[in-house]
Design an enzyme around this catalytic site. Structure first.
Site, PDB file in Angstrom:
ATOM      1  N   ASP A  31       0.815  -1.216   0.000  1.00 21.33           N
ATOM      2  CA  ASP A  31       0.000   0.000   0.000  1.00 21.33           C
ATOM      3  C   ASP A  31       0.849   1.266   0.000  1.00 21.33           C
ATOM      4  O   ASP A  31       0.653   2.162   0.837  1.00 21.33           O
ATOM      5  CB  ASP A  31      -0.949   0.016   1.207  1.00 21.33           C
ATOM      6  CG  ASP A  31      -1.756  -1.258   1.327  1.00 21.33           C
ATOM      7  OD1 ASP A  31      -2.144  -1.804   0.281  1.00 21.33           O
ATOM      8  OD2 ASP A  31      -2.002  -1.714   2.455  1.00 21.33           O
ATOM      9  N   GLU A 186     -11.277   0.587  -3.690  1.00 21.28           N
ATOM     10  CA  GLU A 186     -10.566   1.101  -2.525  1.00 21.28           C
ATOM     11  C   GLU A 186      -9.360   1.914  -2.979  1.00 21.28           C
ATOM     12  O   GLU A 186      -9.174   2.159  -4.178  1.00 21.28           O
ATOM     13  CB  GLU A 186     -10.115  -0.059  -1.622  1.00 21.28           C
ATOM     14  CG  GLU A 186      -9.254  -1.080  -2.328  1.00 21.28           C
ATOM     15  CD  GLU A 186      -9.065  -2.375  -1.546  1.00 21.28           C
ATOM     16  OE1 GLU A 186      -9.762  -2.573  -0.535  1.00 21.28           O
ATOM     17  OE2 GLU A 186      -8.210  -3.187  -1.964  1.00 21.28           O
TER      18      GLU A 186
END
Length: 519
Positions: A31, A186
């Site tokens: 991420d 997301e």
């Protein structure tokens, strides 16, 4: 340790100007989020159940990264009570505005979304400011004195205006895009270019079907029009079918001072068939972004290990030292703990790391055991330590672990047996299966034992030495795939730990050094 870096600079980057190798940050570094401040780049990653949280890296060239610390390094910033490998800190975003850095993220094991801030990352970050809008993977966008937050509650991307210093919501949350139909929309980020607001997201879940899609609008709150060529990054296609990198997604754009655009994203490398042990890593790719056009990632929306593309002027960094001599006053940034540690149980003195035992075992899913870990960063590697177990009673143990989670780990350790003698043991814990694979009795004259774990794509080799490291004896080969994400579950990859535990909570494990090197 005498130095975390060797004095000689690595020359490979200088010799290969115009090319680089992925991943740019190996091992458990998922991420990624990035920001440019002048000619400096800063990057953060998720940290999940590990403390300290949100590692922060600095670079001058996007290729060579140096960890400068952690954003969340105090228990009041990062409560991890009971957090497992699916818990803790998800998907941070780092941004900069008007002299101040902001990091926004989610603690799924606590109160949800929050922001911390600082004017200087080297001097620490504020306490958390908690936010009202839910979802995960929050991001910030600054414009004309306003701050906007995006996240993904209710399986969609929502936007609101907030005060980033107080956390107060300044406008109602509005749903602005649902993505292109892939599951788990997301990782939203907003950018402005050529009069358009671009909304970048991830879809497909953080597995093989992961990918990056993008939409744009003339207004920040939409409506957003998707790129007809979505996804702009994905390895879930025929072209990347045999690529050693899979699961690419969760990306962030950055523009360099020379005007070039780049993308950082996560991906994972497979070994022993379709198995991932390294966790999701940080990858870099160039982006062509012409005026009024959609961004194109690396020409065809895929990336590779060997990137033969023009780079920024490279700034080679020093080569990491193989050995940690434990002769500093604090452990290096590469070391982390499972959940919030009991700091009094870790002592650095006289070039040794002493770990004091508690009765918390490695199988305990709620507490923090006496264990310190570092990421496995290479498929082929060797890790070695020297340990002495002291003040120990029956059942005490101290040594090394290949750690995936509480139900999944291989342990190589010195222990005190029921007859009062010490022994070396190799154990596996695989869900409901726990087994002592080998036991090697030790003579009373043996005080210090070298333990070694060597990795290759298919196996970990566990070995020991009782002659000061001159000769190592193999105990067994253990299959790597049983610690993989696909088998063990979770998505935090495999770490290498030093630990001790004792039913009486009296033992100590004294570690003289720790070596880690790629092979």
């Amino acid at each position: 340790m005498k130095s975390k870096l060797l004095p000689l600079l690595a020359m490979t980057a200088a010799l290969n100007a115009g090319a680089y190798q992925n991943p740019v940050i190996p091992g458990l570094h998922p991420d990624p989020s990035i920001v440019a401040v002048g000619d400096d780049f800063y990057l953060v990653n998720s940290s999940f159940c590990y403390f300290p949280g949100v590692p922060i890296y600095h670079s001058k060239d996007l290729v060579n990264w140096t960890q400068t610390g952690h954003v969340l390094d105090r228990p009041e910033q990062l409560p991890l009570d009971g957090a497992g490998v699916w818990g803790g800190i998800y998907a941070p975003t780092i941004r900069y505005d008007n002299g101040r850095f902001y990091m926004i993220t989610t603690n799924v094991s606590s109160r949800g979304n929050f922001i911390v801030h600082t004017t200087d990352p080297s001097k620490g970050w504020s306490d958390p400011v908690w936010l009202e809008q839910g979802g995960i993977d929050p991001s910030l966008y600054f414009e004309d004195g306003k701050c906007y937050m995006v996240s993904n509650p209710d399986v969609g991307i929502w936007l609101c205006e907030i005060d980033p210093l107080t956390g107060k919501t300044l406008s109602p949350s509005k749903r602005i895009w649902d993505g292109t139909g892939g599951r788990h929309p997301e990782a939203p980020h907003i950018y402005k270019k050529d009069g358009y607001y671009y909304l970048l997201i991830a879809e497909g879940g953080t597995e093989l079907g992961h990918g990056v899609t993008i939409a744009r609008s003339r207004n920040i709150d939409g409506p957003y029009t998707p790129n007809p060529a979505n996804p702009i990054l994905s390895h879930f296609n025929k072209e990347a079918q045999y690529n050693p990198i899979q699961g690419t997604g969760h990306a962030d754009f950055v523009q360099a001072p020379d005007g070039s655009w780049w993308l950082v994203c996560l991906g994972f490398r497979q070994q022993s068939g379709p198995h991932c042990l390294l966790g999701r890593e940080t990858y870099l790719a160039p982006v062509r972004w012409d005026e009024n056009a959609w961004p194109v990632v690396n020409g065809n929306g895929t990336i590779s290990l060997d990137m033969d593309v023009p780079t920024l002027p490279l700034h080679p960094k020093a080569t990491p030292a193989v050995r940690d001599d434990f002769d500093n006053t604090a452990l290096g940034h590469e070391w982390v703990w499972l959940r919030n540690p009991h700091s009094e149980n870790y002592v650095l003195k006289d070039g040794r790391l002493t770990i004091k035992a508690t009765d918390v075992t490695l199988d305990n899913s709620k507490e923090s055991p006496s264990m310190v870990l570092r990421r496995m960063e290479h498929i082929n590697f060797s890790a070695t330590t020297r340990v002495r177990l002291t003040d120990d009673g029956q059942g005490a143990e101290g040594g090394m672990t290949m750690w995936a989670s509480e139900p999944s780990h291989y342990d190589l350790f010195v222990t005190r047996k029921s007859d009062g003698e010490q022994a070396i043991e190799l154990r596996y814990r695989l869900d409901a299966l726990t087994h002592i694979e080998k036991t090697i009795p030790l003579k009373k004259s043996i005080k210090d034992v070298e333990l070694r774990i060597t990795g290759n794509p298919q196996h970990f080799t566990f070995s020991y030495s009782i002659d000061g490291g001159k000769t190592f004896n193999d105990l067994a080969l253990m299959n790597t795939r049983y610690l993989s994400t696909e088998t063990a579950g979770g998505f935090t990859g495999t770490l290498i730990g030093l630990y001790t535990t004792d039913p009486s909570a009296k033992a100590k494990a004294v570690f003289e050094y720790f070596d880690y090197k790629p092979l």
